[in-house]
Design an enzyme around this catalytic site. Structure first.
Site, short mmCIF file in Angstrom:
data_model
loop_
_atom_site.label_atom_id
_atom_site.label_comp_id
_atom_site.label_asym_id
_atom_site.label_seq_id
_atom_site.Cartn_x
_atom_site.Cartn_y
_atom_site.Cartn_z
N HIS A 215 0.95 -1.14 0.24
CA HIS A 215 -0.12 -0.11 -0.07
C HIS A 215 1.04 1.21 0.16
CE1 HIS A 215 -3.47 2.42 -0.33
NE2 HIS A 215 -2.78 3.28 0.56
N TYR A 219 1.69 5.36 -2.14
CA TYR A 219 1.99 6.85 -1.63
C TYR A 219 3.59 7.29 -1.76
CZ TYR A 219 -2.62 6.73 0.06
OH TYR A 219 -3.86 6.80 -0.05
N HIS A 366 -8.09 0.57 -12.34
CA HIS A 366 -8.14 1.41 -11.31
C HIS A 366 -6.77 1.90 -10.99
CE1 HIS A 366 -8.35 3.19 -7.31
NE2 HIS A 366 -7.16 2.44 -6.88
N PHE A 367 -5.89 0.99 -10.96
CA PHE A 367 -4.48 1.54 -10.42
C PHE A 367 -3.91 2.22 -11.84
CE2 PHE A 367 -2.74 -2.88 -11.19
CZ PHE A 367 -2.00 -2.82 -12.36
N HIS A 368 -4.31 1.93 -13.10
CA HIS A 368 -3.76 2.49 -14.09
C HIS A 368 -4.40 3.94 -14.08
CE1 HIS A 368 -2.23 -1.17 -15.63
NE2 HIS A 368 -1.49 -0.34 -16.19
N ARG A 429 -8.21 -10.65 -13.73
CA ARG A 429 -6.85 -9.94 -14.23
C ARG A 429 -5.64 -11.12 -14.65
NH1 ARG A 429 -4.15 -7.17 -9.11
NH2 ARG A 429 -2.51 -6.65 -10.70
N ARG A 430 -4.79 -10.45 -15.16
CA ARG A 430 -3.62 -11.53 -15.32
C ARG A 430 -3.76 -12.65 -16.03
NH1 ARG A 430 -0.38 -10.25 -9.42
NH2 ARG A 430 0.58 -8.37 -10.34
C1 HEM Z 1 -0.03 2.70 -22.73
C2 HEM Z 1 -0.05 2.72 -21.56
C3 HEM Z 1 -0.29 1.34 -20.70
C4 HEM Z 1 -1.23 0.35 -20.91
C5 HEM Z 1 -1.81 -0.02 -22.28
C6 HEM Z 1 -0.86 -0.77 -20.09
C7 HEM Z 1 -1.61 -2.08 -20.11
C8 HEM Z 1 -1.24 -2.84 -18.81
C9 HEM Z 1 -1.67 -4.17 -18.90
C10 HEM Z 1 -2.53 -4.88 -19.94
C11 HEM Z 1 -1.12 -4.96 -17.82
C12 HEM Z 1 -1.53 -6.15 -17.64
C13 HEM Z 1 -2.73 -6.29 -16.49
C14 HEM Z 1 -2.96 -7.92 -16.43
O1 HEM Z 1 -2.84 -8.66 -16.92
O2 HEM Z 1 -3.65 -8.06 -15.33
C15 HEM Z 1 -0.48 -3.80 -17.05
C16 HEM Z 1 0.10 -4.05 -15.96
C17 HEM Z 1 0.60 -3.15 -15.20
N1 HEM Z 1 0.86 -1.73 -15.68
FE1 HEM Z 1 0.27 -0.98 -17.27
N2 HEM Z 1 -0.26 -0.14 -18.96
C18 HEM Z 1 0.16 1.25 -19.44
C19 HEM Z 1 0.81 2.33 -18.75
C20 HEM Z 1 1.09 2.04 -17.39
C21 HEM Z 1 1.50 3.13 -16.66
C22 HEM Z 1 1.86 4.35 -17.13
C23 HEM Z 1 1.89 2.41 -15.47
C24 HEM Z 1 2.37 3.25 -14.14
C25 HEM Z 1 3.52 3.89 -14.31
C26 HEM Z 1 1.69 1.04 -15.52
C27 HEM Z 1 1.67 0.25 -14.42
C28 HEM Z 1 1.29 -1.13 -14.50
C29 HEM Z 1 1.79 -1.93 -13.45
C30 HEM Z 1 2.24 -1.78 -12.14
C31 HEM Z 1 1.30 -3.35 -14.05
C32 HEM Z 1 1.47 -4.63 -13.20
C33 HEM Z 1 -0.08 -5.24 -13.12
C34 HEM Z 1 -0.36 -6.48 -12.27
O3 HEM Z 1 0.90 -7.34 -12.70
O4 HEM Z 1 -1.17 -6.93 -11.88
N3 HEM Z 1 1.08 1.00 -16.77
N4 HEM Z 1 -0.46 -2.63 -17.84
CU LIG Z 2 -3.46 -0.49 -1.08
#
Ligand code: HEM
Ligand SMILES: [Cu+2]
Lengths: 541, 263
Positions: A215, A219, A366-368, A429-430
């Site tokens: 969490h 922050y 949400h986190f995006h 997800r995932r």
């Molecule tokens: C073009 C912009 C972006 C797209 C299209 C995108 C798309 C995705 C997708 C499809 C996943 C996988 C989700 C899953 O399988 O559950 C993911 C995971 C993630 N994204 Fe992005 N993302 C983008 C930008 C960003 C940005 C700007 C950040 C943060 C600075 C970010 C942080 C993360 C993180 C931390 C995960 C890991 C999620 C997980 O393991 O469950 N993403 N993203």
């Molecule tokens: Cu949290």
């Protein structure tokens, strides 16, 4: 007064380069799991990509921003050169080396464990070692920030610490303590298993340790954004900060309650008692307070700026704001995304509503929205604001900057709104693969496709952003003057010690950690036979 | 203003922040650990202490004699990723001697002409587990059960290591270019079927899952049908039965032919 410009610039460039690469992966992931991708044959590539994207976006990119911005704040706010310049270079070197060490096994498919590690899945040990190196590099920054503050305080007894530095050090302490959870998990549980010293792992305990980090890490990502709200935005739009003390209180509250609430990520986990889940939910509710304070203070500061420019009326002042100014655009869009994301967050944090969205695409949506949207758009603003001071060259492609920021906002909305929606429909997800031909899933096809287009908009915006920065590097020289922070409406000559020091707040932070985490961790460590066999990922074929 | 003043109950910053934090912690503890659990009749709590233990997550010892034992034998082998992965020359040598008895069906090189499984290059943990299951009766086969009945644990380890040591030989149907069926690479998530390749190779290999490449299609099909019908049930935690039951007859045919054609 920015002296170590190359050091700061190195942090920002490295951050934005890895960000660009991970952005491409993100856009590809969106496409890969959408109906646009007719057939794909190896889901492994998806998990590789998500591991790389998550690790870079979650660990490397924001850490580098916090570090680089932190050094800039230290020099500009304290008006003295950074103490420990060599150590700072060692810190960024560790982050860079750690990133490479972690990314090699991930690219080879030896560590597709996702950035949350997911024990009992165990990947190649170098992935974890790389992550540890990144964290150790950032801890150097934590130490340097408090040393620089201490050195300044020695020479400036009884003077208020500038708000930007106060917040910066608050963020560094928060990170220093919050990273301990994942570090314990990695060093005492995952790395020994990855080395083959043990073949079983207590996945429940590991998840509790990870929640300790999970969490407050958000922050830590958020704090540069909040610092920009308080100390860059009012100055950039030609106004005053409404209240300096309010800012301090907000950052102090983050230090105290942002960390001992991570169990709200484990609502569905059986290994933590319901009573502790409840206690941590209560404190989670509390952490909304500093954000509300911030939104209020920033809107009030905007109103001050507008009235100074002749804005009038109950709402008419909004029109008189300097909308042609990129920092204005970025902050306003950031607050809008923060609002939507915060509304979603209320659902996540409540025990019962959480069950309906747990582990669905809602969570990624949400986190995006919050992180990729509200937070990262301010990282762009910070870079735009600092760039002329760091490069000594003018940065005046304002039209391009505004386009870029608006595209990021539109892209984020187009990506994340449908993303939330399919989560409510139950899309997990995932997962690399969804059979959209199935009647139960086909209604989600349209929304997922829309998200994929949103991903392309975001990628376009990301490219524009890099273009602006590169152009800034080659623009004609221009003196940007001293780098300053927003001036508060009223600056008290003296502050209560409580608002000017950290001892009490750190003690409360650690005390609350013991109260909220002590028993759950102690019990899991004491109970025998809670380990499960490790599942080695990408082992011999 | 000195630090001493901060840490004093007379300083309102100190007393209010510590007081409010402690009050919230105590109140939320009372509500979360005592009041809310006591409101739930299903928990059948006997008192406040019981409520606190329950809400704190103190593990409850299971009431004894609740488990219903199966009416048939299940595998008692515990498979770990390290199991029988070390090459041991003495063991392999002994295994070679013992394996002469097996050659009539499984072939002198561990490759069968009679639709018995090919054992050459099979993971030792897999061969060992099957032998053990034949011996304990968890898996039954008129030909194999009597052979396994008299083997010692060491015999089974030796034979398993010997077969693992022999090189794999592709079948006469070898065709590595054959495109993999969807069930192998993506599984069927809606039927709860993970990709075959996520345990049996291609994507990942999980301990205890046999290598299927070059195995006779007749044999693979017979085993999947046996799992589906429940006549074979030595798979730990019903891992294969749960999958085979959900597969269509066509998918079973496809995977049998596909794996036979793999090296
Ligand atoms: C073009 C912009 C972006 C797209 C299209 C995108 C798309 C995705 C997708 C499809 C996943 C996988 C989700 C899953 O399988 O559950 C993911 C995971 C993630 N994204 Fe992005 N993302 C983008 C930008 C960003 C940005 C700007 C950040 C943060 C600075 C970010 C942080 C993360 C993180 C931390 C995960 C890991 C999620 C997980 O393991 O469950 N993403 N993203
Ligand atoms: Cu949290």
């Amino acid at each position: 007064m920015l002296i170590n410009k190359r050091l700061i610039l190195a942090h920002f460039w490295l951050a934005f380069i890895v960000f660009g690469a991970a952005l491409v992966l993100g856009a590809w992931q969106m496409f890969e799991r959408s109906p646009l991708n007719v057939w794909h044959l190896n889901p492994e590539f998806y998990y590789r990509s998500v591991t790389a994207h998550g690790t870079v976006m979650g660990y490397v990119f924001p850490t580098l921003i916090a570090m680089g911005f932190g050094y800039a704040i230290s020099e500009a706010a304290l008006e003295r050169p950074l103490v420990g310049r060599r150590w700072a270079w060692a810190g960024i070197a560790l982050v860079a080396i750690g990133s490479v060490v972690a990314m090699v096994p991930v690219s080879l498919g030896l560590a597709s464990v996702l950035y949350t590690f997911y024990p009992p899945m165990i990947g190649n040990v170098f992935y974890y070692i790389g992550v540890v190196l990144v964290v150790v590099g950032s801890w150097i920054w934590v130490a340097l920030m408090s040393i620089n503050l201490a050195v300044w305080k020695r020479d400036n007894r009884d003077k208020p610490v500038p708000l930007a530095m106060f917040a910066n050090v608050a963020g560094s302490y928060l990170w220093g303590w919050t990273a301990v959870g994942a570090a314990l998990e990695l060093i005492f549980q995952i790395i020994p298993t990855a080395l083959g010293l043990t073949t079983t792992i207590d996945a429940g305990l590991a998840r509790v340790f990870f929640s300790w980090t999970l969490h407050a890490i958000v922050y830590f990502w958020l704090i540069p954004t909040y610092i920009a709200y308080y100390t860059i935005f009012p100055r950039a739009i030609g106004g005053r900060l409404y209240s300096d003390a309010m800012g301090r209180v907000a950052f102090i509250m983050f230090v105290v309650v942002a960390m001992p609430i991570g169990v709200h990520h484990l609502f569905a986990d059986p290994q933590v008692g319901a009573g502790f889940k409840f206690m941590q939910s209560v404190f989670t509710g509390l952490v909304a307070l500093p954000t509300l304070l911030t939104v209020f203070t920033i809107c009030a500061s905007a109103e001050i700026a507008s009235r100074l420019r002749g804005g009038r009326g109950a709402f008419g002042w909004i029109r008189a704001l300097p909308w042609e100014n990129p920092i204005m655009v970025a902050t306003a869009l950031s607050l809008v995304m923060l609002g939507f994301g915060g509304a979603g967050g209320l659902i996540n944090m409540s025990y019962q509503l959480n069950t309906s969205i747990h582990n669905t695409q809602w969570v990624t949506g949400h986190f995006h929205l919050i992180f990729g949207g509200a937070i990262v758009i301010m990282y762009f603003a910070i870079a735009y604001d600092l760039w002329p001071h760091l490069t000594g060259r003018t940065l005046d492609s304002y039209g391009l900057m505004r386009t870029q920021l608006w595209l990021w906002f539109i892209g984020m909305i187009v990506t994340t709104f449908p993303w939330h929606y399919v989560g409510i429909l139950g899309m997990p997800r995932r997962m690399a693969f969804y059979d959209y031909a199935n009647p139960a899933i086909s209604p989600q096809a349209f929304s997922v496709t829309m998200s994929a287009f949103g991903g392309l908009i975001l990628l376009t915006s990301g490219i524009l952003f890099l273009i602006v920065l590169v152009r800034g590097q080659f623009a004609p020289r221009g003196e940007a003057g001293a780098y300053t922070f927003a001036i508060p409406l009223h600056m008290p000559a003296r502050l209560p010690v409580a608002l000017n020091s950290f001892g009490l707040w750190l003690a409360l932070m650690i005390g609350l950690t013991v109260v909220n985490y002590g028993y759950p961790i102690g019990q899991l460590m004491a109970v025998r036979n809670t380990s499960v066999p490790a599942v080695y990922v990408g082992a011999s074929r | 203003m000195s630090e001493d003043e901060l840490y004093s109950p007379r300083n309102p910053w100190f007393s209010i922040s510590v007081g409010v934090t402690a009050a919230i912690a105590v109140l939320s503890a009372i509500v979360g650990l005592i009041w809310l659990p006591l409101l739930q009749p299903d928990l059948k709590l006997s008192g406040i202490w019981d409520a606190i233990c329950s809400a704190a997550g103190v593990p409850n010892l299971p009431r004894p004699a609740a488990a219903v034992p199966p009416t048939f034998k299940t595998s008692n082998v515990v498979v770990t990723p390290e199991m029988l992965t070390r090459q041991d020359q003495v063991s392999i040598g002994r295994g070679a001697t013992l394996a002469q008895r097996c050659a009539i069906c499984h072939g002198p090189q561990g490759v069968s002409d009679a639709n018995s499984p090919n054992l050459a290059g099979q993971y030792a943990a897999v061969t060992y587990k099957e032998l053990n299951d034949f011996k304990t009766g968890a898996r039954v086969n008129v030909v194999m059960s009597p052979f396994a009945a008299n083997m010692t644990d060491q015999d089974m380890r030796d034979v398993a290591l010997y077969y693992a040591y022999l090189p794999r030989v592709p079948s006469s149907q070898l065709n590595p270019g054959l495109p993999p069926p969807a069930i192998v690479v993506t599984g069927a998530p809606l039927r709860n079927i993970p990709p075959c390749g996520s345990c049996h190779g291609e994507i990942d290999i999980k301990a205890g899952s046999p290598w299927l490449g070059g195995q006779s299609a007749v044999y693979i099909k017979a085993q999947l049908q046996a799992f589906a019908a429940g006549t074979r049930r030595n798979d730990i935690s019903e891992q294969m039965r749960n999958i085979a039951r959900q597969m269509t007859a066509e998918e079973i045919d496809q995977v049998a032919r596909y794996y036979e054609a793999q090296p």
